[in-house]
Structures are given as C-alpha cells and as structure tokens.
Scaffold this motif. Structure first.
Motif, short mmCIF file in Angstrom:
data_model
loop_
_atom_site.label_atom_id
_atom_site.label_comp_id
_atom_site.label_asym_id
_atom_site.label_seq_id
_atom_site.Cartn_x
_atom_site.Cartn_y
_atom_site.Cartn_z
N TYR A 21 0.79 -1.22 0.05
CA TYR A 21 -0.01 0.09 0.08
C TYR A 21 0.65 1.43 0.02
N TYR B 267 -6.18 1.40 7.01
CA TYR B 267 -7.15 1.31 6.09
C TYR B 267 -8.05 0.39 6.28
N TYR C 146 -5.86 -10.79 4.48
CA TYR C 146 -6.70 -10.02 3.60
C TYR C 146 -8.24 -10.30 2.66
N PHE D 51 -20.57 -5.87 -1.47
CA PHE D 51 -19.14 -5.59 -1.31
C PHE D 51 -18.52 -6.26 0.11
N GLU E 39 -13.21 -3.47 1.38
CA GLU E 39 -13.32 -2.62 0.32
C GLU E 39 -14.15 -1.38 0.48
N PHE E 40 -15.18 -1.53 1.34
CA PHE E 40 -16.14 -0.54 1.78
C PHE E 40 -15.03 0.25 2.89
N THR F 174 -11.79 0.51 3.23
CA THR F 174 -10.61 1.21 2.72
C THR F 174 -11.00 2.44 1.85
N ALA F 175 -12.30 2.28 1.01
CA ALA F 175 -12.59 3.50 0.35
C ALA F 175 -12.85 4.83 1.33
N LEU G 89 -19.58 3.46 -3.43
CA LEU G 89 -19.15 3.00 -2.10
C LEU G 89 -19.54 3.79 -1.12
N CYS H 226 -18.15 -1.41 9.99
CA CYS H 226 -18.80 -1.34 8.74
C CYS H 226 -20.29 -0.52 8.97
#
Length: 479
Positions: free
Chosen positions: A179, A188, A243, A259, A263-264, A266-267, A285, A304
């Motif tokens: 990264y 992240y 991961y 998702f 992914e959610f 990190t965005a 996202l 989340c």
C-alpha cells in the motif's frame, strides 16, 4: 502499599465521557473525550494491586498494568509511560482499540468482586498521549550499527513491532508494503472514530526517523520475488496479515452492490485521508441515503455499520446468526453501534440476495440456537418456513478473512502452508521451512487482534536476532 491505591471501595468506575451521540454521528472523530490528569490518577488509584494480577495475565503482551497504574496514581507519568512502552510498541494504539472488556478489564479482580473494573485502556491511552505531548517519545538511537540487513514484508502491527525491536539492536531494516502508506489495517481497515490516523502516522514517522527504511507500493512476486529478497537480505520476515474476504455462497451473490468489508472500509478511510476515491465519489461505495445491510458479528462488522451511520445511510441493519450474548465482537462496540442507531437483527441468516442487476434486498431465515458444537458455542439452526425479506441498496460482507495464496503470489511454491492457508512455521522460532525466512502475525495465526500481532512481532524479533548472531558466529569460525 502506597496510600494512593486501593480506593475502589470509595471511588466508582469511570471511563472518559463519550461525545453526545448526535454530534459524534456527524463526523469520524474519536468518540471518547480525553481523561484529564486528575481523573486518570483517580481511576488508577482504584487498582487493588492484587497478588496475582489477572489483568496482566490476560494481556497478550503481559503489560505491567498494576505497576503503571500505581505510577499514574502517584503522578509519576513519565515513569508510567516508560514502563508501558517497555512491553508494548504501540500503547497509544492498544489503549484505543484493544477489546479490553475481553482482556485486561474483563479479568480485573475488582470487576469480578462487583466494584467495576479499573478503566485500564483509557489510562493507557492517556499516559501515552501525554508522553507524546511532553516530547518523551523519541526516535530509536542505535549505539552499534550492524551490517546485516533484514527485509520485512508487511507494514502492519506485527511488521512494525519487529522492525522497531530489530532496529534497536542495530540491524539495517527495510519494510516492504503493497500500500501507499504504512500501518496495514490500522490505516485502511480501522475507522477514524476508533483510531485517528495521525496516531498511526506519527508512530511510523518515528520509526523512519530511527533509521527504518519503508518501501511503499511494493508487491512481492511482482516487483521482486521472495527468492530475490532472500538474496538481498540476511533474513526475511513475512508479516502480510490476512486480507482475503470470506465469501458467502448464496443465490444472487453476483449481483451488483455486494461488497467485502475491506473494500468498503478502505474507500472510507482513503477518503478521510484526503485521497481521491472514484468509487466513493460516484456513490458506489458511499452509504449516503441508502439502506445498508451488514452480514457478520465481529469487530469488522461493527466498523462497517458505524461507518455507514456516519456516511448518513437511510437505514443500517446488522444480520447475525446468533444472539447478542454470543456475538464475537466487542460488547463495547455493539453498545456504541446501538446508541448510534444501528438495528441488529439477531438470530438471522441470509438465504438469498434478490434483485435484477444490483441487489435490492435479501431473503433472510430466522435462526434458533441448538446444542453446543465442537467449539462449545450453541449451533445456529434454521427455523423452517421462517424467512422474511429485508430491503437493501448495499450489502457488506463482514464474515472474516482468510490468507492469500502466498506461495503462488510470491513466486515461491516451496514455501509451506498449513491446511488453513496460513504459513507453516517452527512453533518455537517462528521460522518457515525456508532458512532465514520467518513469519509473524495474522499470516501464521489467522485473523486476530492488533495486540497479538504486536506480541508476535516482538517474539519473532528475538528469533531473528538469534538466527543472525548464530550466522555471524559461523562466518567467524570459518574465517
């Protein structure tokens, strides 16, 4: 025994106050206000200084908790910090994100006696943040530089802890990470409201100032094979973490807007760091105005749902197949999520994703708990003809993580793995089947806590040091 201690019979338990729910939902700042000095000293004075400190026993790092609580109660904050950091490379991180309710605080003797636990995590955070403010946290100063070099793959907590310990011994350290920032999941994966990113960034900056070299955007297997790195360094440590998102094999799983959790998250975290994130900016996202359903019951699921609240979702539901008492996540995080408006749908399990091109909802089965399984937990059983529908614009899968296929990814097919895909290591030395290649953290133990990764990093540093010293002695004998 100091007269400053044993005050738990007179002084009640108190954590730093939370910010008001309405305010904290509007931003991603940490939700707990700071302890002031008087309160930190007062809460530390509640420690019973028991003969067998179960708080320390149940801390993966065996932190000297009663001792630094005593020092804090006496106002000796620099000594308290020095003692805290002597066993922990990131006390300011652990004070914020450790599930103390399951570890030190959950096993506090006065908690068991009904007086309410000493708020250990909050005091740990306080004394370390105070140390940063006072300028007591300084870069590593190496007295005797060594020529031997160590390559560390992965800049998460295990890799960073090992890097610091080995650098203190004078070794030349290079940390490789895929990264663009060091920190791994701390940067992240974990949201700001639990761990503000400046906390991680100032720690990695300190390591850099101490002579540790960071190589970002580097993928082993693409930019260099594992074998090439072995030739470049005298020893290697693999600390990549895990991961790969666990999948959920249900009808409709290929619909759009379903998702994996990372992914959610990190965005969202990249956006918070000021990066341009196309999938967030175009709304893909971004939870704003949408019905969000999160599947899972661990701390990642809590991250989340609470992130979705802050992104101003229309509704946020969390589906979990057991009840609240059997949830694997931190009870404190569940309580925070409930306060912030998350709806928990206990004893529920998704049966099917429904929609045309994108997910529009889920068919969900009701669950009852049966007899205990091999793990001792009551087994979820689907109730016949109990299904119901839930509307969803975005579904987030927070079902845990598995290791990536590192032998294939690293171009090193002879690197041995376990049946779970984690790296196989010698139990005592943490060395893989490849001489001079070690592994630590989640990549050997599976998805776990930051505090366990730090412990692994410290332990493997000892093994690597022993390996290199033996290697050097062998060279001297030959010469």
């Amino acid at each position: 025994m100091s007269e400053n201690m044993l005050k738990f019979v007179k002084i009640g338990q108190q954590t730093p106050p939370k910010r008001e729910v309405g305010n904290r939902k509007e931003d991603f700042n940490e939700i707990y206000k700071e302890f002031i000095n008087d309160k930190a000293s007062e809460q530390s004075s509640r420690c019973s200084q028991c003969g067998v400190p179960f708080c320390q026993v149940h801390c993966p790092l065996s932190n000297n908790i009663p001792d630094w609580l005593k020092l804090t109660a006496e106002g000796r904050l620099k000594e308290a910090y020095e003692l805290s950091q002597s066993t922990n490379n990131m006390p300011e991180v652990c004070g914020r994100i450790c599930p103390q309710d399951r570890l030190c605080e959950g096993n506090c003797v006065i908690e068991q006696s009904g007086h309410g636990t000493v708020t250990i995590g909050s005091v740990e955070k306080y004394i370390t943040d105070n140390a940063w403010e006072q300028g007591w946290v300084n870069p590593i100063k190496v007295k005797n530089e060594k020529s031997q070099s160590i390559g560390i793959i992965g800049a998460g907590p295990a890799g960073l802890a090992a890097a610091e310990q080995l650098r203190k011994s004078g070794y030349q350290i290079t940390v490789y990470d895929r990264y663009d920032r060091a920190g791994g999941l701390m940067i992240y994966g974990i949201p700001n409201f639990k761990l503000e990113k400046f906390v991680v960034e100032r720690r990695t900056k300190l390591l850099e100032e101490g002579g540790i070299k960071f190589v970002q955007n580097f993928e082993v297997g693409k930019d260099a094979t594992l074998e090439q790195l072995r030739k470049k360094h005298d020893a290697l440590l693999i600390a990549t973490g895990v991961y790969k998102a666990r999948e959920i094999d249900l009808p409709g799983k290929d619909l759009g807007n379903i998702f994996p959790a990372m992914e959610f998250l990190t965005a969202s975290n990249k956006k918070g760091l000021g990066d341009k994130v196309e999938l967030f900016d175009n709304g893909t996202l971004n939870a704003e105005g949408k019905n969000i359903v999160v599947i899972g019951g661990g701390d990642t699921a809590m991250d989340c749902v609470r992130t979705s609240i802050r992104q101003k979702a229309k509704s946020v539901k969390c589906l979990y197949r057991r009840d609240k008492e059997n949830m694997p996540g931190s009870a404190r995080e569940v309580a925070n999520a409930e306060e912030e408006g998350v709806e928990f749908v206990w004893l529920s399990s998704p049966k099917e994703f429904i929609g045309t091109n994108k997910v529009e909802g889920l068919i969900v089965d009701k669950i009852k708990l049966g007899e205990p399984d091999d793990s001792g937990r009551r087994k979820p059983e689907i109730q016949n003809n109990s299904h119901f529908n839930i509307k969803a614009d975005i579904v987030i899968k927070a079902l845990g993580f598995d290791p990536e296929n590192l032998p294939k990814l690293f171009g090193s097919e002879d690197l041995q793995v376990t049946k779970w895909g984690t790296l196989k290591t010698n139990f005592d030395t943490m060395e893989t089947n490849l001489p001079g290649v070690f592994a630590a953290g989640d990549i050997i133990r599976g998805a776990s806590l930051v505090v366990w990764a730090i412990k692994d990093g410290r332990d493997v540093a000892v093994s690597i040091k022993n390996f290199l010293e033996t290697k050097e002695l062998s060279k001297e004998k030959v010469a």
